[in-house]
Design an enzyme around this catalytic site. Structure first.
Site, PDB file in Angstrom:
ATOM      1  N   ARG A   1       0.845  -1.182   0.000  1.00 18.64           N
ATOM      2  CA  ARG A   1       0.000   0.000   0.000  1.00 18.64           C
ATOM      3  C   ARG A   1       0.889   1.243   0.000  1.00 18.64           C
ATOM      4  O   ARG A   1       1.884   1.313   0.728  1.00 18.64           O
ATOM      5  CB  ARG A   1      -0.936   0.024   1.223  1.00 18.64           C
ATOM      6  CG  ARG A   1      -2.058  -0.997   1.166  1.00 18.64           C
ATOM      7  CD  ARG A   1      -3.075  -0.674   0.081  1.00 18.64           C
ATOM      8  NE  ARG A   1      -4.161  -1.638  -0.001  1.00 18.64           N
ATOM      9  CZ  ARG A   1      -4.155  -2.716  -0.768  1.00 18.64           C
ATOM     10  NH1 ARG A   1      -3.104  -2.980  -1.536  1.00 18.64           N
ATOM     11  NH2 ARG A   1      -5.195  -3.523  -0.785  1.00 18.64           N
TER      12      ARG A   1
ATOM     13  N   GLU B   1      -2.499   7.577  -5.020  1.00 22.18           N
ATOM     14  CA  GLU B   1      -2.796   6.982  -6.323  1.00 22.18           C
ATOM     15  C   GLU B   1      -4.266   7.076  -6.732  1.00 22.18           C
ATOM     16  O   GLU B   1      -4.590   6.991  -7.921  1.00 22.18           O
ATOM     17  CB  GLU B   1      -2.380   5.512  -6.341  1.00 22.18           C
ATOM     18  CG  GLU B   1      -3.203   4.603  -5.453  1.00 22.18           C
ATOM     19  CD  GLU B   1      -2.689   3.166  -5.484  1.00 22.18           C
ATOM     20  OE1 GLU B   1      -3.495   2.271  -5.772  1.00 22.18           O
ATOM     21  OE2 GLU B   1      -1.496   2.943  -5.212  1.00 22.18           O
TER      22      GLU B   1
ATOM     23  N   HIS C   1      -0.093  -0.284  -9.668  1.00 22.05           N
ATOM     24  CA  HIS C   1      -0.836  -1.205  -8.803  1.00 22.05           C
ATOM     25  C   HIS C   1      -1.255  -2.463  -9.568  1.00 22.05           C
ATOM     26  O   HIS C   1      -2.425  -2.862  -9.556  1.00 22.05           O
ATOM     27  CB  HIS C   1      -2.070  -0.516  -8.219  1.00 22.05           C
ATOM     28  CG  HIS C   1      -2.491  -1.076  -6.900  1.00 22.05           C
ATOM     29  ND1 HIS C   1      -2.949  -0.302  -5.867  1.00 22.05           N
ATOM     30  CD2 HIS C   1      -2.529  -2.341  -6.435  1.00 22.05           C
ATOM     31  CE1 HIS C   1      -3.266  -1.074  -4.830  1.00 22.05           C
ATOM     32  NE2 HIS C   1      -3.010  -2.325  -5.154  1.00 22.05           N
ATOM     33  N   GLN C   2      -0.284  -3.116 -10.203  1.00 21.32           N
ATOM     34  CA  GLN C   2      -0.571  -4.280 -11.029  1.00 21.32           C
ATOM     35  C   GLN C   2      -0.002  -5.580 -10.476  1.00 21.32           C
ATOM     36  O   GLN C   2      -0.120  -6.627 -11.120  1.00 21.32           O
ATOM     37  CB  GLN C   2      -0.026  -4.071 -12.444  1.00 21.32           C
ATOM     38  CG  GLN C   2       1.498  -4.094 -12.552  1.00 21.32           C
ATOM     39  CD  GLN C   2       1.985  -3.850 -13.965  1.00 21.32           C
ATOM     40  OE1 GLN C   2       2.052  -2.714 -14.411  1.00 21.32           O
ATOM     41  NE2 GLN C   2       2.340  -4.917 -14.662  1.00 21.32           N
TER      42      GLN C   2
END
Length: 331
Positions: A233, A262, A294-295
């Site tokens: 995170r 983000e 964020h993949q």
């Protein structure tokens, strides 16, 4: 009954539609849930959300007025949901408490290896037919130290890969993982882990007590040539403090799959717009920094498990059953 799913990526859509087929109708939207889009959910008892959706006080109030009674979150994290407000509104909330830890652990190592071996710079050069090796020298990881902050399922998977590289393992968590101890991991205070590790990877949830776990002091305590990876995170790292250290020429590399601001950026195409976030704009200019959107979780295996669990959460809600995935139970 039609379920409304927010923030659905193009790759996810057929998986979600196939998983719900035979159970409920599902309508997939590529827009994310926020104060502006919440009215779309009016008349839908169940909505399905992603981690970058906003489920704060205002949005939950709008959802409740529109008749929404359940939120099925397609992620493990739920820091985007005001659970206290959801409970007061008698709104059931469920998440995905488990999916493939290998997806995130393997991607964390992908980031670490990419910055260590200068893969992005090398690829950019060869596209221009520049085949020099200047500035591309990396380091062997064998024999070096990997520090794992958070040794749950994902941290354990990360540690197993490090063990395969032949690395010394240091761990930090509120409780020791016996599987990690068997790998030879030594549990130490955070300060010692940061001071001795060549690779530091974060695998803890974002909670009030872990926000900015890696703050200015923590960053200064790390080795000048360390590699820092965050696939958990964004709020775990004080990004402004990180930029200061990078400007001072510190760290071999930083791999970030998450960013503390983000929301409203990641998963969206902003290529034709001016980015107003000066911290992010500066961050991506450093040649030793790799930022992805964020993949880490985004494999067919992990996404399939997430969607299957989400379907099960909806079916449990409809049947009045409760599972470990329920954050706010049905009243």
């Amino acid at each position: 009954m039609e379920i409304l799913a927010f923030g659905v990526q193009a790759d996810e859509r057929p998986l979600i539609e196939n998983a719900f087929r035979g159970h409920h109708e599902v309508r997939c939207l590529d827009v994310f849930l926020n104060a502006d889009t919440a009215p779309i959910a009016a008349g839908h008892e169940i909505i399905c959300t992603s981690v970058n959706c906003d489920l704060g006080h205002q949005v939950l109030q709008t959802l409740a007025k529109g008749g929404t009674q359940m939120v099925a979150q397609r992620s493990t994290g739920f820091n985007n949901i005001d659970l206290g407000v959801a409970e007061r509104l008698a709104m059931t909330v469920a998440r995905v408490s488990y999916y493939s830890p290998y997806s995130v652990a393997e991607f964390a190592w992908t980031l670490a290896m990419a910055v260590n071996r200068r893969i992005v710079r090398a690829s950019t050069r060869t596209r221009d037919f520049d085949f020099r090796l200047d500035g591309l020298m990396g380091r062997d990881l064998h024999g070096r130290t990997a520090g794992v902050l958070g040794t749950g399922k994902i941290g354990e998977a990360f540690a197993r890969i490090a063990h395969g590289f032949g690395m010394r393992l240091l761990g930090w968590d509120i409780a020791e993982n016996p599987a990690c101890v068997e790998l030879g991991m030594e549990y130490v205070p955070k300060e010692r882990l940061l001071a001795e590790s060549d690779v530091v990877s974060l695998h803890v949830p974002l909670l009030p007590q872990t926000e900015h776990l890696i703050d200015a002091a923590a960053l200064k305590s790390m080795k000048d040539d360390a590699i820092l990876v965050n696939s958990s995170r964004g709020g775990l790292i004080d990004t402004a403090a990180l930029v200061i250290e990078l400007r001072a020429g510190r760290f071999t590399g930083v791999g970030l799959d998450v960013y503390e601001a983000e929301a409203g950026l990641f998963f969206l195409d902003k290529s034709l717009q001016a980015i107003e976030d000066d911290t992010l704009a500066r961050l991506v200019t450093f040649p030793n920094v790799l930022v992805t959107s964020h993949q880490a979780y985004y494999t067919v295996d992990a996404v399939g498990q997430i969607i299957d669990t989400t379907v099960a959460n909806v079916l449990d809600y409809r049947a009045g059953r409760r599972s470990e995935n329920v954050l706010v139970p049905r009243s």
